[in-house]
Every structure is written in structure tokens, then in C-alpha cells.
Enzyme design. Structure first.
Site, PDB file in Angstrom:
ATOM      1  N   ARG A 224      16.211 -19.055  -2.132  1.00  0.00           N
ATOM      2  CA  ARG A 224      16.910 -20.308  -1.857  1.00  0.00           C
ATOM      3  C   ARG A 224      17.408 -20.281  -0.419  1.00  0.00           C
ATOM      4  O   ARG A 224      17.933 -19.268   0.054  1.00  0.00           O
ATOM      5  CB  ARG A 224      18.110 -20.496  -2.807  1.00  0.00           C
ATOM      6  CG  ARG A 224      17.746 -20.758  -4.265  1.00  0.00           C
ATOM      7  CD  ARG A 224      17.082 -22.114  -4.472  1.00  0.00           C
ATOM      8  NE  ARG A 224      16.770 -22.404  -5.879  1.00  0.00           N
ATOM      9  CZ  ARG A 224      15.607 -22.141  -6.479  1.00  0.00           C
ATOM     10  NH1 ARG A 224      14.613 -21.593  -5.806  1.00  0.00           N
ATOM     11  NH2 ARG A 224      15.427 -22.452  -7.746  1.00  0.00           N
ATOM     12  N   HIS A 272       8.360 -24.982  -0.549  1.00  0.00           N
ATOM     13  CA  HIS A 272       8.959 -24.531  -1.815  1.00  0.00           C
ATOM     14  C   HIS A 272       7.935 -24.505  -2.967  1.00  0.00           C
ATOM     15  O   HIS A 272       8.028 -25.304  -3.901  1.00  0.00           O
ATOM     16  CB  HIS A 272      10.162 -25.417  -2.192  1.00  0.00           C
ATOM     17  CG  HIS A 272      11.053 -24.740  -3.198  1.00  0.00           C
ATOM     18  ND1 HIS A 272      12.411 -24.889  -3.217  1.00  0.00           N
ATOM     19  CD2 HIS A 272      10.774 -23.887  -4.219  1.00  0.00           C
ATOM     20  CE1 HIS A 272      12.923 -24.168  -4.209  1.00  0.00           C
ATOM     21  NE2 HIS A 272      11.938 -23.552  -4.830  1.00  0.00           N
TER      22      HIS A 272
HETATM   23  P1  NDP Z   1      16.783 -12.758 -11.674  1.00  0.00           P
HETATM   24  O1  NDP Z   1      17.931 -13.555 -12.109  1.00  0.00           O
HETATM   25  O2  NDP Z   1      15.869 -12.164 -12.698  1.00  0.00           O
HETATM   26  O3  NDP Z   1      17.286 -11.547 -10.759  1.00  0.00           O
HETATM   27  C1  NDP Z   1      18.196 -11.697  -9.735  1.00  0.00           C
HETATM   28  C2  NDP Z   1      18.341 -10.398  -8.954  1.00  0.00           C
HETATM   29  O4  NDP Z   1      19.253 -10.595  -7.890  1.00  0.00           O
HETATM   30  C3  NDP Z   1      18.904  -9.256  -9.817  1.00  0.00           C
HETATM   31  O5  NDP Z   1      18.345  -8.023  -9.434  1.00  0.00           O
HETATM   32  C4  NDP Z   1      20.387  -9.295  -9.463  1.00  0.00           C
HETATM   33  O6  NDP Z   1      21.072  -8.077  -9.608  1.00  0.00           O
HETATM   34  C5  NDP Z   1      20.331  -9.668  -8.018  1.00  0.00           C
HETATM   35  N1  NDP Z   1      21.601 -10.272  -7.593  1.00  0.00           N
HETATM   36  C6  NDP Z   1      22.216 -11.378  -8.072  1.00  0.00           C
HETATM   37  N2  NDP Z   1      23.379 -11.596  -7.439  1.00  0.00           N
HETATM   38  C7  NDP Z   1      23.504 -10.588  -6.542  1.00  0.00           C
HETATM   39  C8  NDP Z   1      24.500 -10.247  -5.599  1.00  0.00           C
HETATM   40  N3  NDP Z   1      25.623 -10.979  -5.437  1.00  0.00           N
HETATM   41  N4  NDP Z   1      24.319  -9.141  -4.844  1.00  0.00           N
HETATM   42  C9  NDP Z   1      23.209  -8.376  -5.009  1.00  0.00           C
HETATM   43  N5  NDP Z   1      22.224  -8.647  -5.882  1.00  0.00           N
HETATM   44  C10 NDP Z   1      22.370  -9.744  -6.645  1.00  0.00           C
HETATM   45  O7  NDP Z   1      15.953 -13.643 -10.651  1.00  0.00           O
HETATM   46  P2  NDP Z   1      14.371 -13.729 -10.426  1.00  0.00           P
HETATM   47  O8  NDP Z   1      13.892 -12.426  -9.884  1.00  0.00           O
HETATM   48  O9  NDP Z   1      13.693 -14.235 -11.635  1.00  0.00           O
HETATM   49  O10 NDP Z   1      14.282 -14.880  -9.338  1.00  0.00           O
HETATM   50  C11 NDP Z   1      14.963 -14.808  -8.112  1.00  0.00           C
HETATM   51  C12 NDP Z   1      15.074 -16.188  -7.509  1.00  0.00           C
HETATM   52  O11 NDP Z   1      13.810 -16.642  -7.038  1.00  0.00           O
HETATM   53  C13 NDP Z   1      15.497 -17.302  -8.457  1.00  0.00           C
HETATM   54  O12 NDP Z   1      16.880 -17.292  -8.682  1.00  0.00           O
HETATM   55  C14 NDP Z   1      15.056 -18.543  -7.718  1.00  0.00           C
HETATM   56  O13 NDP Z   1      16.080 -19.008  -6.889  1.00  0.00           O
HETATM   57  C15 NDP Z   1      13.913 -18.045  -6.849  1.00  0.00           C
HETATM   58  N6  NDP Z   1      12.642 -18.684  -7.179  1.00  0.00           N
HETATM   59  C16 NDP Z   1      11.957 -19.311  -6.158  1.00  0.00           C
HETATM   60  C17 NDP Z   1      10.747 -19.903  -6.393  1.00  0.00           C
HETATM   61  C18 NDP Z   1       9.975 -20.519  -5.275  1.00  0.00           C
HETATM   62  O14 NDP Z   1       8.950 -21.146  -5.516  1.00  0.00           O
HETATM   63  N7  NDP Z   1      10.371 -20.355  -4.038  1.00  0.00           N
HETATM   64  C19 NDP Z   1      10.153 -19.919  -7.745  1.00  0.00           C
HETATM   65  C20 NDP Z   1      10.936 -19.220  -8.727  1.00  0.00           C
HETATM   66  C21 NDP Z   1      12.137 -18.631  -8.443  1.00  0.00           C
HETATM   67  P3  NDP Z   1      21.237  -7.361 -11.043  1.00  0.00           P
HETATM   68  O15 NDP Z   1      19.846  -6.850 -11.366  1.00  0.00           O
HETATM   69  O16 NDP Z   1      22.179  -6.280 -10.817  1.00  0.00           O
HETATM   70  O17 NDP Z   1      21.691  -8.429 -12.003  1.00  0.00           O
END
Ligand code: NDP
Length: 309
Positions: A224, A272
Site C-alpha cells: 500500500r 495496482h
Molecule cells: P498478511 O496479513 O498475511 O501478513 C502481514 C505481514 O506483515 C505479517 O508478517 C505481519 O507480521 C507483518 N506486519 C503487520 N504489521 C506489522 C508491523 N507494524 N510491523 C512489522 N510487521 C508487521 O498479509 P499478506 O502477506 O497476505 O499481504 C500483505 C499486503 O499485500 C496486504 O495487506 C495488501 O495490502 C497487499 N496486497 C497488494 C496487492 C497488490 O496487487 N498490490 C494484492 C494483494 C495484497 P506478523 O507475521 O508478526 O503478524
């Protein structure tokens, strides 16, 4: 009677309903305007529904977000107090990893330099680097991030991953928490941003944090735009502190025509689409979760609005 209501301006209703129907006998699947009795609506499958969308459905039991990112949903003040799940889809993760691999390999193999040289009909030999000498940092090791990190490791890159809680993933050097962030950034020749947008990650990559990257680093954002200070990123790209960027997401989308990023030679912009919901591979998981919710059982892939993802 049990009804599943569908709302999305991006996803195909006919495709989703055709794939879900065989798994959900006894459930009427329809669009909001076709609902006969709002009290029968127990399930919603939605992507960015308008404000107030949920209000008529007082008996909702489960909300399925038609995507992996839930930032547009969890901040709303009109959410019903019911379990929310996100899509969990191996094909979506594969599509995302493909985009990330493309962008990382493009930088690791100096392709932008050859693209520029070709435009000038210049034979520009740069000796290829071995992948293990290229340090790739993946921010966010969730469903999409961990998969992409592993695919990068399979290519032989030196992959580091950073997340909120500590992870243990074969082939990835993992770290966690804000205290280790500067060190993680300083060791990322190529940085890939795969974090969800939450109150804790908004603006996380500030000017100060971007300055921790090695000089001449490459920057890839597929999650994002608002996670990054876009003005600071633009400035770093203009100065060459960050050499190249591949950007799929922006703080404003569509990126306005007057934005300086459009005109920058060292920036690749895509609108996107790094990955999308793929009904054929996600429908079964959605149907199983709906069946679980109907039986009153716990659902998987739940999103926690208070955490933001
Ligand atoms: P998940 O929710 O499965 O994982 C999120 C990861 O980020 C986890 O490892 C989490 O840590 C970590 N995280 C969250 N908050 C923090 C923080 N404050 N500090 C450090 N690490 C943090 O997400 P996905 O992997 O499924 O997807 C990631 C993002 O990709 C989505 O949220 C979406 O915005 C984006 N996306 C973009 C697309 C595009 O076309 N550009 C398509 C699909 C998704 P922990 O493991 O410890 O919980």
C-alpha cells in the site's frame, strides 16, 4: 432461507456465484439489489462496499473480504461485530511472487541500465552479480510476503525478512520489531514492501527510515502506498540515494497525471495489479469457511480489526 450477498465493482459476480453455488447447497447467492428478505442474509462476500452497506443485514454471521488487503474495511465505523475473513489463495500468492521476482531480478540483473543503454544504441557491459551477493529485504512475512521471500531465496538471493512477530522460515534471515528495522533496512540492497496498511505501518517508511537504505538501493512496493512517505521517496529517487523503484501502489490512486513519479526514468509504475483475487482457486476456501460459520464453528484466515490486518 439463507442468503449470501455479493458486492464488488471489481470482481465477477457470475464467476464467484457459479464457483460457490455447488459447495453451498441451500444458500441463495445474489447481489444486494436482488435480496428478497434482508433477515435471511447470513453471509456477505464484499470488496469495498459503500458506507452503510451492512446496516440492513442484521443477521450477518460472516463477512468475507474479497481480497488479501483489508485496510479499506477495518477502519470503517459501520462494520458489523462478526468474524471477518480475508481471501487465502495459493494462486494469489504465486501471482504476487511472480511480480516480486520480476522486479527483483530486473534490478539484480541491471536490466534498467541495459534498457537505457539500448535507447542510446550503447553497448554497455556490466558484469553480472551472483545472486548470493544481492541482499533482498522483504518487509512483511505474511501469506504473500513469506511466499515471495521463499521464492526469492530459491533464486539464490540473500533474503532477509522483517515482521511484527519473530518468524522462523528456512532460508530466510528473519528479524522482527521496530528495534531491528534500521539495521534491516541498512542491509537491503533491494527492499520489497509487503506489509499491510495499518495504523502502525502508515508512514512507517519515513524520510529518516528510507535514508537507512544503502546508497543506490532499489525499492519495490506492492502493498500500500501510504506505508511510504511518497514525497520523501520521490526526492530520494531524484537524488539517486535510491537508484530505482518499482511501484504498484501509491498514496493516491490513480496516481495523478501531474505526479513527478510518472516522468522519472528510474521508476517503473504499474496500476495496482501485482496480484488479484482468483475465484477459481479461492472459492473452495471461502465456501468451507461459510460452511464452518453456518455450523457455528471457528473460521480460518480471520482478520482482526483492532490489529488492522
Ligand atoms: P498478511 O496479513 O498475511 O501478513 C502481514 C505481514 O506483515 C505479517 O508478517 C505481519 O507480521 C507483518 N506486519 C503487520 N504489521 C506489522 C508491523 N507494524 N510491523 C512489522 N510487521 C508487521 O498479509 P499478506 O502477506 O497476505 O499481504 C500483505 C499486503 O499485500 C496486504 O495487506 C495488501 O495490502 C497487499 N496486497 C497488494 C496487492 C497488490 O496487487 N498490490 C494484492 C494483494 C495484497 P506478523 O507475521 O508478526 O503478524
Amino acid at each position: 432461507m439463507t442468503t449470501l450477498v455479493f458486492y464488488s465493482e471489481f470482481d465477477s459476480y457470475s464467476e464467484w456465484s457459479a464457483l460457490l453455488a455447488p459447495h453451498l447447497p441451500g444458500v441463495t447467492i445474489c447481489r444486494a439489489e436482488e435480496v428478497l428478505d434482508t433477515n435471511d442474509v447470513h453471509f456477505a462476500l464484499a470488496w469495498k462496499p459503500p458506507h452503510g452497506f451492512f446496516a440492513p443485514y442484521r443477521n450477518l454471521k460472516l463477512l468475507v473480504n474479497l481480497g488479501a488487503g483489508v485496510d479499506s474495511l477495518v477502519g470503517r465505523d459501520d462494520l458489523p461485530d462478526i468474524p471477518i475473513i480475508r481471501l487465502s489463495d495459493p494462486d494469489m500468492a504465486r501471482m504476487m511472487a511472480g511480480y516480486v521476482l520480476f522486479a527483483v531480478l530486473r534490478y539484480a540483473r541491471d536490466i534498467p541500465a541495459f534498457e537505457r543503454a539500448q535507447r542510446e544504441r550503447r553497448w554497455h557491459y556490466l558484469h553480472p552479480r551472483v545472486p548470493s551477493s544481492v541482499r533482498v529485504g522483504v518487509m512483511g512475512l505474511g501469506e504473500l510476503g513469506a511466499f515471495a521471500a521463499q521464492e526469492l531465496a530459491r533464486q539464490g538471493f540473500a533474503v532477509r525478512g522483517w515482521s511484527r512477530s519473530q518468524k522462523n522460515i528456512a532460508g530466510i534471515e528473519c528479524s522482527s520489531g521496530l528495534a531491528s528495522l534500521d539495521d534491516f533496512l541498512s542491509q537491503s540492497d533491494i527492499l520489497v514492501v509487503m506489509l499491510p496498511l495499518t495504523p502502525s505501518t502508515t508512514g512507517l517508511l519515513s524520510q529518516q527510515r528510507l535514508a537507512q537504505l544503502p546508497k543506490g538501493a532499489a525499492f519495490i512496493n506492492v502493498s500500500r502506498g501510504a506505508i511510504v512517505d511518497q514525497a520523501a521517496l520521490t526526492c530520494a529517487l531524484q537524488l539517486g540515494d535510491i537508484a530505482e523503484a518499482t511501484l504498484d501502489v501509491f498514496d493516491r490512486e490513480p496516481l495523478p497525471p501531474e505526479d513527478p513519479l510518472w516522468r522519472m526514468e528510474n521508476v517503473l509504475i504499474t496500476p495496482h495489479l501485482a496480484s488479484v483475487a482468483i475465484p477459481a482457486s479461492a472459492a473452495l476456501q471461502v465456501a468451507e469457511n461459510i460452511q464452518r460459520a453456518a455450523r457455528g464453528e471457528a473460521v480460518s484466515n480471520q482478520v482482526f480489526p483492532e490489529r488492522g490486518y
